[in-house]
Design a protein around this motif. Structure first.
Motif, mmCIF file in Angstrom:
data_model
loop_
_atom_site.group_PDB
_atom_site.id
_atom_site.type_symbol
_atom_site.label_atom_id
_atom_site.label_comp_id
_atom_site.label_asym_id
_atom_site.label_seq_id
_atom_site.Cartn_x
_atom_site.Cartn_y
_atom_site.Cartn_z
ATOM 1 N N ASN A 56 -0.541 -31.303 -9.995
ATOM 2 C CA ASN A 56 -0.138 -31.088 -8.612
ATOM 3 C C ASN A 56 -1.190 -30.308 -7.816
ATOM 4 N N VAL A 57 -2.468 -30.445 -8.191
ATOM 5 C CA VAL A 57 -3.526 -29.744 -7.485
ATOM 6 C C VAL A 57 -4.510 -30.742 -6.898
ATOM 7 N N ILE A 58 -5.243 -30.287 -5.904
ATOM 8 C CA ILE A 58 -6.355 -31.072 -5.373
ATOM 9 C C ILE A 58 -7.470 -30.980 -6.420
ATOM 10 N N GLU A 59 -8.063 -32.100 -6.767
ATOM 11 C CA GLU A 59 -9.138 -32.087 -7.751
ATOM 12 C C GLU A 59 -10.312 -31.265 -7.224
ATOM 13 N N ALA A 60 -10.816 -30.395 -8.067
ATOM 14 C CA ALA A 60 -11.920 -29.522 -7.668
ATOM 15 C C ALA A 60 -13.257 -30.249 -7.802
ATOM 16 N N ASN A 61 -14.117 -30.069 -6.826
ATOM 17 C CA ASN A 61 -15.482 -30.595 -6.892
ATOM 18 C C ASN A 61 -16.504 -29.476 -7.031
ATOM 19 N N ASN A 62 -16.273 -28.343 -6.359
ATOM 20 C CA ASN A 62 -17.272 -27.274 -6.330
ATOM 21 C C ASN A 62 -16.720 -25.873 -6.564
ATOM 22 N N PHE A 63 -15.418 -25.706 -6.479
ATOM 23 C CA PHE A 63 -14.808 -24.394 -6.646
ATOM 24 C C PHE A 63 -13.322 -24.573 -6.926
ATOM 25 N N THR A 64 -12.669 -23.502 -7.371
ATOM 26 C CA THR A 64 -11.216 -23.517 -7.529
ATOM 27 C C THR A 64 -10.613 -22.547 -6.519
ATOM 28 N N LEU A 65 -9.349 -22.761 -6.174
ATOM 29 C CA LEU A 65 -8.662 -21.906 -5.220
ATOM 30 C C LEU A 65 -7.199 -21.806 -5.630
ATOM 31 N N SER A 66 -6.714 -20.580 -5.708
ATOM 32 C CA SER A 66 -5.310 -20.340 -6.026
ATOM 33 C C SER A 66 -4.879 -19.055 -5.352
ATOM 34 N N THR A 67 -3.576 -18.831 -5.349
ATOM 35 C CA THR A 67 -3.063 -17.526 -4.955
ATOM 36 C C THR A 67 -2.505 -16.872 -6.210
ATOM 37 N N MET A 68 -2.473 -15.548 -6.197
ATOM 38 C CA MET A 68 -1.952 -14.813 -7.330
ATOM 39 C C MET A 68 -1.065 -13.690 -6.814
ATOM 40 N N VAL A 69 0.082 -13.529 -7.450
ATOM 41 C CA VAL A 69 1.014 -12.455 -7.129
ATOM 42 C C VAL A 69 0.926 -11.407 -8.230
ATOM 43 N N LEU A 70 0.725 -10.168 -7.815
ATOM 44 C CA LEU A 70 0.734 -9.034 -8.735
ATOM 45 C C LEU A 70 1.911 -8.143 -8.375
#
Length: 176
Positions: A56-70
């Protein structure tokens, strides 16, 4: 750019919040070492360094991107990416960036909409010292970053070594 209709474009290049869910299990192995390491990731582009399967993610070409909850009091433990820079952009809350470089430890307070880019080769972590959950955007500078390492001799480094083969198999299968 490969698409024939706007619908095709949307399926391939759009990641909507309504289609995401927080993954509290992706870093569960860390939480099992220390409950303070509890946090959740929501992936948008690529699968990150852990390479957990997520169709369910956009395929990465040059970088990854996510959000993180702490959650309040949580820590993203010190780790090192030798192959990529890592960016933390604070979306909500207050956090402390943890750095270790040339035997010295540093702490840098970060507030909402502050950003840090940590070059490859520097141990980094993050801690939520606040009373409420904090959220950050995380970017890694490669489509398939290497698995990070942890301080030598640490319990997390022992687990990383065990998991490295599993991760490599996931990446190899995804490349087919």
């Amino acid at each position: 750019m490969e698409f024939t209709t706007v619908e095709d474009f949307e399926k391939k290049y759009i990641a909507r919040l309504e289609d995401r869910k927080l993954d509290w299990n992706v870093l569960k192995f860390q939480e099992e070492v220390d409950p303070r390491y509890r946090r959740a990731q929501m992936r948008y582009i690529g699968r990150g360094a852990t390479a957990n399967k997520d169709s369910n993610v956009i395929e990465a070409n040059n970088f990854t991107l996510s959000t993180m909850v702490l959650p309040a009091g949580s820590v993203g433990p010190l780790h090192l990416h030798s192959d990529v820079e890592e960016v933390f952009f604070i979306l909500e809350g207050e956090m402390t960036v943890l750095l270790e470089h040339e035997g010295k430890e540093y702490e840098i307070k970060m507030n909402k909409r502050d950003c840090v880019s940590v070059p490859p080769g520097i141990q980094r972590g993050i801690r939520n010292d606040g009373e409420e959950d904090a959220m950050m955007l995380v970017m890694l500078g490669a489509a398939k970053p290497q698995l990070p390492t942890y301080p030598e001799g640490s319990e997390l480094e022992k687990i990383r070594i065990e998991r490295a083969k599993e991760r490599d198999a996931i990446v190899a299968q995804a490349d087919r």
